[in-house]
Design a protein around this motif. Structure first.
Motif, PDB file in Angstrom:
ATOM      1  N   ILE A  85       0.846  -1.198   0.000  1.00  0.00           N
ATOM      2  CA  ILE A  85       0.000   0.000   0.000  1.00  0.00           C
ATOM      3  C   ILE A  85       0.875   1.239   0.000  1.00  0.00           C
ATOM      4  CG2 ILE A  85      -1.654   1.373   1.324  1.00  0.00           C
ATOM      5  CD1 ILE A  85      -2.791  -1.234   2.423  1.00  0.00           C
ATOM      6  N   VAL A  86       0.601   2.137  -0.930  1.00  0.00           N
ATOM      7  CA  VAL A  86       1.204   3.470  -0.953  1.00  0.00           C
ATOM      8  C   VAL A  86       0.059   4.464  -1.018  1.00  0.00           C
ATOM      9  CG1 VAL A  86       2.689   5.078  -2.197  1.00  0.00           C
ATOM     10  CG2 VAL A  86       3.295   2.653  -2.107  1.00  0.00           C
ATOM     11  N   THR A  87       0.048   5.443  -0.131  1.00  0.00           N
ATOM     12  CA  THR A  87      -1.041   6.422  -0.090  1.00  0.00           C
ATOM     13  C   THR A  87      -0.543   7.806  -0.484  1.00  0.00           C
ATOM     14  OG1 THR A  87      -0.654   6.877   2.255  1.00  0.00           O
ATOM     15  CG2 THR A  87      -2.259   5.151   1.708  1.00  0.00           C
ATOM     16  N   ASP A  88      -1.481   8.682  -0.827  1.00  0.00           N
ATOM     17  CA  ASP A  88      -1.121  10.052  -1.170  1.00  0.00           C
ATOM     18  C   ASP A  88      -0.521  10.777   0.029  1.00  0.00           C
ATOM     19  OD1 ASP A  88      -2.177   9.881  -3.834  1.00  0.00           O
ATOM     20  OD2 ASP A  88      -4.191  10.084  -2.990  1.00  0.00           O
ATOM     21  N   VAL A  89      -1.119  10.539   1.195  1.00  0.00           N
ATOM     22  CA  VAL A  89      -0.740  11.261   2.409  1.00  0.00           C
ATOM     23  C   VAL A  89      -0.717  10.283   3.574  1.00  0.00           C
ATOM     24  CG1 VAL A  89      -1.339  13.194   3.947  1.00  0.00           C
ATOM     25  CG2 VAL A  89      -1.917  13.317   1.517  1.00  0.00           C
ATOM     26  N   ALA A  90       0.093  10.581   4.586  1.00  0.00           N
ATOM     27  CA  ALA A  90       0.051   9.846   5.849  1.00  0.00           C
ATOM     28  C   ALA A  90       0.000  10.854   6.987  1.00  0.00           C
ATOM     29  CB  ALA A  90       1.263   8.936   5.997  1.00  0.00           C
ATOM     30  N   LEU A  91      -0.820  10.556   7.993  1.00  0.00           N
ATOM     31  CA  LEU A  91      -0.943  11.394   9.187  1.00  0.00           C
ATOM     32  C   LEU A  91      -0.600  10.541  10.396  1.00  0.00           C
ATOM     33  CD1 LEU A  91      -4.368  13.130   8.396  1.00  0.00           C
ATOM     34  CD2 LEU A  91      -2.071  13.915   7.766  1.00  0.00           C
ATOM     35  N   VAL A  92       0.394  10.951  11.172  1.00  0.00           N
ATOM     36  CA  VAL A  92       0.817  10.156  12.326  1.00  0.00           C
ATOM     37  C   VAL A  92       1.091  11.079  13.510  1.00  0.00           C
ATOM     38  CG1 VAL A  92       1.830   8.399  10.829  1.00  0.00           C
ATOM     39  CG2 VAL A  92       3.276  10.229  11.712  1.00  0.00           C
ATOM     40  N   ARG A  93       1.315  10.448  14.669  1.00  0.00           N
ATOM     41  CA  ARG A  93       1.653  11.190  15.889  1.00  0.00           C
ATOM     42  C   ARG A  93       2.863  10.544  16.544  1.00  0.00           C
ATOM     43  NH1 ARG A  93      -2.143  13.919  20.369  1.00  0.00           N
ATOM     44  NH2 ARG A  93      -0.703  14.007  22.130  1.00  0.00           N
ATOM     45  N   ALA A 141       3.471   6.018   8.314  1.00  0.00           N
ATOM     46  CA  ALA A 141       4.317   7.122   7.869  1.00  0.00           C
ATOM     47  C   ALA A 141       5.129   6.730   6.646  1.00  0.00           C
ATOM     48  CB  ALA A 141       5.240   7.556   9.001  1.00  0.00           C
ATOM     49  N   MET A 142       5.653   5.505   6.625  1.00  0.00           N
ATOM     50  CA  MET A 142       6.450   5.043   5.503  1.00  0.00           C
ATOM     51  C   MET A 142       5.635   4.953   4.218  1.00  0.00           C
ATOM     52  SD  MET A 142       8.667   2.015   7.325  1.00  0.00           S
ATOM     53  CE  MET A 142       9.461   1.512   5.780  1.00  0.00           C
ATOM     54  N   ALA A 143       4.353   4.626   4.346  1.00  0.00           N
ATOM     55  CA  ALA A 143       3.511   4.387   3.173  1.00  0.00           C
ATOM     56  C   ALA A 143       3.070   5.665   2.474  1.00  0.00           C
ATOM     57  CB  ALA A 143       2.285   3.569   3.571  1.00  0.00           C
ATOM     58  N   PHE A 165       3.425  11.816   1.056  1.00  0.00           N
ATOM     59  CA  PHE A 165       3.637  13.053   1.812  1.00  0.00           C
ATOM     60  C   PHE A 165       3.179  12.786   3.232  1.00  0.00           C
ATOM     61  CE2 PHE A 165       2.886  17.224   3.519  1.00  0.00           C
ATOM     62  CZ  PHE A 165       3.840  18.031   2.916  1.00  0.00           C
ATOM     63  N   THR A 166       4.104  12.814   4.168  1.00  0.00           N
ATOM     64  CA  THR A 166       3.794  12.415   5.540  1.00  0.00           C
ATOM     65  C   THR A 166       3.885  13.592   6.494  1.00  0.00           C
ATOM     66  OG1 THR A 166       4.476  10.128   5.213  1.00  0.00           O
ATOM     67  CG2 THR A 166       4.545  10.955   7.467  1.00  0.00           C
ATOM     68  N   VAL A 167       2.838  13.736   7.313  1.00  0.00           N
ATOM     69  CA  VAL A 167       2.769  14.781   8.322  1.00  0.00           C
ATOM     70  C   VAL A 167       2.737  14.125   9.693  1.00  0.00           C
ATOM     71  CG1 VAL A 167       1.516  16.793   9.165  1.00  0.00           C
ATOM     72  CG2 VAL A 167       1.405  16.190   6.727  1.00  0.00           C
ATOM     73  N   VAL A 168       3.574  14.616  10.603  1.00  0.00           N
ATOM     74  CA  VAL A 168       3.577  14.077  11.956  1.00  0.00           C
ATOM     75  C   VAL A 168       3.267  15.199  12.941  1.00  0.00           C
ATOM     76  CG1 VAL A 168       6.094  14.356  12.063  1.00  0.00           C
ATOM     77  CG2 VAL A 168       4.957  12.930  13.749  1.00  0.00           C
ATOM     78  N   GLU A 169       2.309  14.947  13.843  1.00  0.00           N
ATOM     79  CA  GLU A 169       2.086  15.889  14.940  1.00  0.00           C
ATOM     80  C   GLU A 169       2.943  15.417  16.106  1.00  0.00           C
ATOM     81  OE1 GLU A 169      -1.900  14.629  17.364  1.00  0.00           O
ATOM     82  OE2 GLU A 169      -2.274  15.667  15.472  1.00  0.00           O
ATOM     83  N   LEU A 177      11.684   6.277  13.417  1.00  0.00           N
ATOM     84  CA  LEU A 177      11.317   6.592  12.031  1.00  0.00           C
ATOM     85  C   LEU A 177      12.245   7.687  11.527  1.00  0.00           C
ATOM     86  CD1 LEU A 177       9.138   6.230   9.686  1.00  0.00           C
ATOM     87  CD2 LEU A 177       8.127   8.330  10.627  1.00  0.00           C
ATOM     88  N   PRO A 178      13.065   7.404  10.521  1.00  0.00           N
ATOM     89  CA  PRO A 178      13.969   8.422   9.988  1.00  0.00           C
ATOM     90  C   PRO A 178      13.211   9.568   9.330  1.00  0.00           C
ATOM     91  CG  PRO A 178      14.677   6.221   9.338  1.00  0.00           C
ATOM     92  CD  PRO A 178      13.300   6.084   9.913  1.00  0.00           C
ATOM     93  N   GLY A 179      13.794  10.753   9.421  1.00  0.00           N
ATOM     94  CA  GLY A 179      13.150  11.935   8.877  1.00  0.00           C
ATOM     95  C   GLY A 179      12.966  11.912   7.375  1.00  0.00           C
ATOM     96  N   VAL A 180      13.644  11.017   6.664  1.00  0.00           N
ATOM     97  CA  VAL A 180      13.476  10.935   5.211  1.00  0.00           C
ATOM     98  C   VAL A 180      12.037  10.596   4.847  1.00  0.00           C
ATOM     99  CG1 VAL A 180      14.089   8.477   5.045  1.00  0.00           C
ATOM    100  CG2 VAL A 180      14.514  10.000   3.091  1.00  0.00           C
ATOM    101  N   PHE A 181      11.298   9.975   5.774  1.00  0.00           N
ATOM    102  CA  PHE A 181       9.909   9.622   5.497  1.00  0.00           C
ATOM    103  C   PHE A 181       8.933  10.743   5.852  1.00  0.00           C
ATOM    104  CE2 PHE A 181      11.793   5.342   6.116  1.00  0.00           C
ATOM    105  CZ  PHE A 181      11.427   4.776   4.917  1.00  0.00           C
ATOM    106  N   VAL A 182       9.400  11.828   6.420  1.00  0.00           N
ATOM    107  CA  VAL A 182       8.531  12.896   6.932  1.00  0.00           C
ATOM    108  C   VAL A 182       8.745  14.183   6.145  1.00  0.00           C
ATOM    109  CG1 VAL A 182       7.987  14.324   8.944  1.00  0.00           C
ATOM    110  CG2 VAL A 182       8.489  11.878   9.238  1.00  0.00           C
ATOM    111  N   GLN A 183       7.644  14.806   5.731  1.00  0.00           N
ATOM    112  CA  GLN A 183       7.731  16.062   4.992  1.00  0.00           C
ATOM    113  C   GLN A 183       7.320  17.275   5.837  1.00  0.00           C
ATOM    114  OE1 GLN A 183       6.631  13.110   3.267  1.00  0.00           O
ATOM    115  NE2 GLN A 183       8.770  13.213   2.629  1.00  0.00           N
TER     116      GLN A 183
END
Length: 259
Positions: free
Chosen positions: A167-175, A199-201, A204-208, A225-231
């Protein structure tokens, strides 16, 4: 992209999510869910969303809010309990639901983030998961409108295994509990759950973040989780970071009260 990925707030972080987007969301039950990103997405107004998450929140909280406001058209999840509106929409033919074994769902997300197109697993062999026929959507009269297709099954090391697509999604939202400005994340205890895989999937990943620190303050060995996965990173206030509701509160009288 700049190493400083902190944005002004949840509204800015979700502003670009379009209607019809696919969104992976971290959390398990209500543990570790991105409360404020979900609420910002509700306020933003995007609809016809495909949500990929272990479950879809509860009535009145988490992803349950998006369900109640009819912003979700499809859910890929492993569990639908604790949410009466979820069950109602599904059985009424208002929602498409792809149920996936929990471990398989986690691996589908992780594989997507790792660039793996598909993988074989013994989980689900000999059931509707592999043979097809799981009701994905109902007609209003209760008959099946859309069912899962059969999947390829092959034998490896003497054991049958079913092919599952990543699974690859347009966006990921994590905390996350602690995040540096470059997006490197540390999760706390059980709140780690589906967050790293979700977050990996995301493309464009957003983390609160409950706490934001400067780049370099997190020991590299402690990064989950390495920052390469977070935008984008959203820094929560102390009051926001303290929000950690649970599905059910069960209590009993203290021993001294009994005596």
């Amino acid at each position: 992209m700049s190493l400083d990925k902190v944005v002004s707030g949840p509204a800015e972080a979700v502003a670009g999510i379009r209607s019809g987007a696919s969104v992976a969301v971290g959390g398990f039950g209500l543990a570790g869910i991105p409360w404020f990103l979900i609420e910002a997405l509700l306020e933003q107004g995007a609809d016809d969303l495909t949500i990929v998450s272990n479950n879809c929140g509860v009535d009145g909280a988490g992803l349950g809010l998006l369900l109640e406001h009819r912003r979700i058209s499809r859910v890929v999840a492993s569990y639908v309990g604790e949410n009466k509106e979820f069950a109602r929409q599904y059985l009424a033919g208002e929602l498409t639901v792809e149920l996936t074994p929990q471990g398989t769902l986690a691996e589908r997300l992780r594989a997507g983030g790792s660039g793996v197109g598909a993988f074989y697993t013994p989980t689900g062999v000999g059931t509707l998961v592999s043979e097809g026929g799981l009701p994905w959507r109902y007609h209003p009269d209760g008959t099946v409108a859309l069912a899962s297709p059969p999947k390829e099954v092959r034998t490896f090391h003497g054991k049958e295994m079913v092919l599952e697509e990543s699974i690859v999604t347009d966006v990921a939202l994590v905390r996350a509990a602690v995040v540096d400005r470059a997006g490197n994340c540390v999760f706390h205890a059980a709140a780690r759950n589906f967050n790293p895989a979700a977050a990996m999937a995301g493309r464009f990943t957003v983390v609160e973040a409950e706490r934001v620190v400067e780049a370099g303050e997190i020991d590299p060995d402690h990064v989950h989780l390495p920052g390469v996965f977070v935008q984008s990173v959203v820094a929560l206030t102390p009051d926001q970071a303290a929000r950690k509701d649970i599905e059910k509160r069960t209590t009993r009288a203290r021993q001294e009260e009994k005596n």
